[in-house]
Design a protein around this motif. Structure first.
Motif, PDB file in Angstrom:
ATOM      1  N   LYS A 176       0.843  -1.203   0.000  1.00 32.49           N
ATOM      2  CA  LYS A 176       0.000   0.000   0.000  1.00 32.49           C
ATOM      3  C   LYS A 176       0.879   1.255   0.000  1.00 32.49           C
ATOM      4  CE  LYS A 176      -3.540   2.393   2.683  1.00 32.49           C
ATOM      5  NZ  LYS A 176      -4.386   2.363   3.893  1.00 32.49           N
ATOM      6  N   LYS A 229       0.978   4.208  -2.835  1.00 36.21           N
ATOM      7  CA  LYS A 229       0.828   5.640  -2.523  1.00 36.21           C
ATOM      8  C   LYS A 229       2.033   6.428  -3.036  1.00 36.21           C
ATOM      9  CE  LYS A 229      -3.001   5.423   0.041  1.00 36.21           C
ATOM     10  NZ  LYS A 229      -4.264   6.052  -0.356  1.00 36.21           N
ATOM     11  N   PRO A 245      -8.407   2.420  -7.916  1.00 34.58           N
ATOM     12  CA  PRO A 245      -9.021   1.839  -6.717  1.00 34.58           C
ATOM     13  C   PRO A 245      -9.088   0.311  -6.718  1.00 34.58           C
ATOM     14  CG  PRO A 245     -10.286   3.710  -7.489  1.00 34.58           C
ATOM     15  CD  PRO A 245      -9.239   3.456  -8.534  1.00 34.58           C
ATOM     16  N   PHE A 294      -6.850  -2.084  -4.472  1.00 32.56           N
ATOM     17  CA  PHE A 294      -7.103  -2.496  -3.093  1.00 32.56           C
ATOM     18  C   PHE A 294      -7.926  -3.775  -3.001  1.00 32.56           C
ATOM     19  CE2 PHE A 294      -6.242   2.056  -2.869  1.00 32.56           C
ATOM     20  CZ  PHE A 294      -5.158   2.017  -2.004  1.00 32.56           C
ATOM     21  N   LYS A 295      -8.512  -4.181  -4.103  1.00 34.92           N
ATOM     22  CA  LYS A 295      -9.280  -5.422  -4.103  1.00 34.92           C
ATOM     23  C   LYS A 295      -8.402  -6.623  -4.426  1.00 34.92           C
ATOM     24  CE  LYS A 295     -13.507  -3.091  -5.531  1.00 34.92           C
ATOM     25  NZ  LYS A 295     -14.403  -3.454  -4.445  1.00 34.92           N
ATOM     26  N   ALA A 349     -14.399 -12.575  -3.054  1.00 31.64           N
ATOM     27  CA  ALA A 349     -13.300 -11.655  -3.362  1.00 31.64           C
ATOM     28  C   ALA A 349     -11.938 -12.286  -3.070  1.00 31.64           C
ATOM     29  CB  ALA A 349     -13.461 -10.370  -2.559  1.00 31.64           C
ATOM     30  N   LEU A 397     -15.516  -4.660   1.004  1.00 32.90           N
ATOM     31  CA  LEU A 397     -15.220  -4.528  -0.422  1.00 32.90           C
ATOM     32  C   LEU A 397     -13.925  -3.750  -0.669  1.00 32.90           C
ATOM     33  CD1 LEU A 397     -18.814  -3.872  -1.836  1.00 32.90           C
ATOM     34  CD2 LEU A 397     -17.718  -6.025  -1.233  1.00 32.90           C
ATOM     35  N   ASN A 398     -13.183  -3.494   0.403  1.00 35.34           N
ATOM     36  CA  ASN A 398     -11.875  -2.819   0.289  1.00 35.34           C
ATOM     37  C   ASN A 398     -11.949  -1.514  -0.499  1.00 35.34           C
ATOM     38  OD1 ASN A 398     -10.266  -4.795   1.674  1.00 35.34           O
ATOM     39  ND2 ASN A 398     -10.606  -6.128  -0.091  1.00 35.34           N
ATOM     40  N   LEU A 399     -12.920  -0.682  -0.136  1.00 34.66           N
ATOM     41  CA  LEU A 399     -13.047   0.622  -0.809  1.00 34.66           C
ATOM     42  C   LEU A 399     -12.144   1.612  -0.073  1.00 34.66           C
ATOM     43  CD1 LEU A 399     -16.928   0.683  -1.365  1.00 34.66           C
ATOM     44  CD2 LEU A 399     -15.145  -0.204  -2.870  1.00 34.66           C
ATOM     45  N   GLU A 400     -10.867   1.501  -0.349  1.00 35.66           N
ATOM     46  CA  GLU A 400      -9.823   2.178   0.424  1.00 35.66           C
ATOM     47  C   GLU A 400     -10.000   3.680   0.529  1.00 35.66           C
ATOM     48  OE1 GLU A 400      -6.337   1.753   2.708  1.00 35.66           O
ATOM     49  OE2 GLU A 400      -7.541   0.201   1.781  1.00 35.66           O
ATOM     50  N   ASP A 401     -10.391   4.329  -0.544  1.00 31.13           N
ATOM     51  CA  ASP A 401     -10.447   5.796  -0.530  1.00 31.13           C
ATOM     52  C   ASP A 401     -11.854   6.340  -0.288  1.00 31.13           C
ATOM     53  OD1 ASP A 401      -7.737   6.023  -0.980  1.00 31.13           O
ATOM     54  OD2 ASP A 401      -7.981   5.745  -3.137  1.00 31.13           O
TER      55      ASP A 401
END
Lengths: 202, 85
Positions: free
Chosen positions: A38, A42, A49, A52-53, A110, B16-20
């Protein structure tokens, strides 16, 4: 006539350090692979996005590809040839944990979708719009001779214009990637000796 | 119902790992799929598992999902109506 093949660029992501063409780009003291990847994401200022999945193996491969597949360097016919030792074991374990208890059986879709190592190849292909040859092999350790031969064949047989190849492994909270872009120009010849040397010096 | 909506937003972000994304970023009537939060088919499966695991609701007809998962409003209403746990 044989085409000349070169290692146009290479990178390594290992031991909390990221380097590109031998130069250190990023260093971080994160204690776990997830936090480290991560932090790398950054630091590279990527806006994607879906990153991150992904599982850690796909994230690692994705970040390596981000470093090497630039607008200038990539072709839509860039083949992907990866290998590792642990396959998708890191994610397989997480999936197994979610189905161990028959009374509390909730496999996560997932997590499950990443229980194959070549899913990372798919993530890179989606990101860079590649519809090219790809393969993911499992070896005990990085096999430079096999990689050289396979990557060279793809280019000599006109199956690919360039090849993103190398080693990408995640297991037991450790990650190691050594990836390179093979193309028709560059300063380092695509030879077994050079691949071994770059891998050992990563 | 408002507490359930806040709980659902937090669960969706985490699962759902919606980080932002933060809870305050999701309006109750925002579309969860398509142009809204941009969830995908794997997320839909994850939401079905969440309904079962956290609220004891099994979706017998997957076609129902489209209307249930339209927004936080529709999801909360469905859970309130069908909650088993």
């Amino acid at each position: 006539m044989n085409k000349n093949c070169y290692i146009q660029s290479y990178c390594s992501i290992t031991s909390n350090t990221v380097s590109l063409n031998g130069d250190e780009l990023f260093k971080d003291d994160s204690e776990d692979v997830k936090s480290f990847l991560k932090a790398v994401y950054k630091s590279l200022e990527i806006k994607y996005p879906k990153f991150f999945k992904m599982d850690s193996l796909s994230k690692l491969a994705f970040l390596g590809a981000e470093l090497l597949l630039t607008e200038e360097s990539k072709s839509s016919n860039t083949a992907l040839v990866f290998s590792n030792a642990a396959s998708s074991l890191d994610t397989d374990r997480k999936h197994q944990e979610s189905i161990n208890d028959a009374e509390n059986y909730f496999p996560s879709p997932a997590v499950f979708v990443y229980t194959l190592p070549n899913i990372g190849i798919g993530e890179i292909s989606i990101r860079h719009q590649l519809k090219s040859e790809n393969a993911f092999f499992i070896f005990e350790k990085y096999n430079a001779e096999f990689h050289h031969n396979y990557e060279n064949c793809l280019i000599q047989l006109n199956k690919a214009d360039s090849v993103l190849g190398g080693w990408v492994n995640v297991d037991e909270n450790k990650c190691e990637a050594f990836l390179y872009l093979i193309a028709d120009r560059g300063e380092i010849k695509h030879t077994i000796k050079n691949l071994i040397e770059l891998y050992n010096n990563k | 119902m408002e507490n359930l909506k806040l709980e659902l937003k937090a669960k969706i972000i985490e699962n759902l790992n919606l980080e932002d994304v933060e809870v305050g970023d999701i309006a109750n009537d925002d579309a969860l799929f398509g142009d809204g939060l941009g969830l995908d088919s794997i997320d839909a499966l994850e939401l079905i598992v969440m309904l079962d695991k956290d609220y004891g609701i099994k979706l017998s007809d997957p076609k129902q999902g489209k209307s249930i998962f339209e927004s936080i409003d529709s999801l909360a209403a469905y859970i309130t109506e069908n909650k088993a746990k």
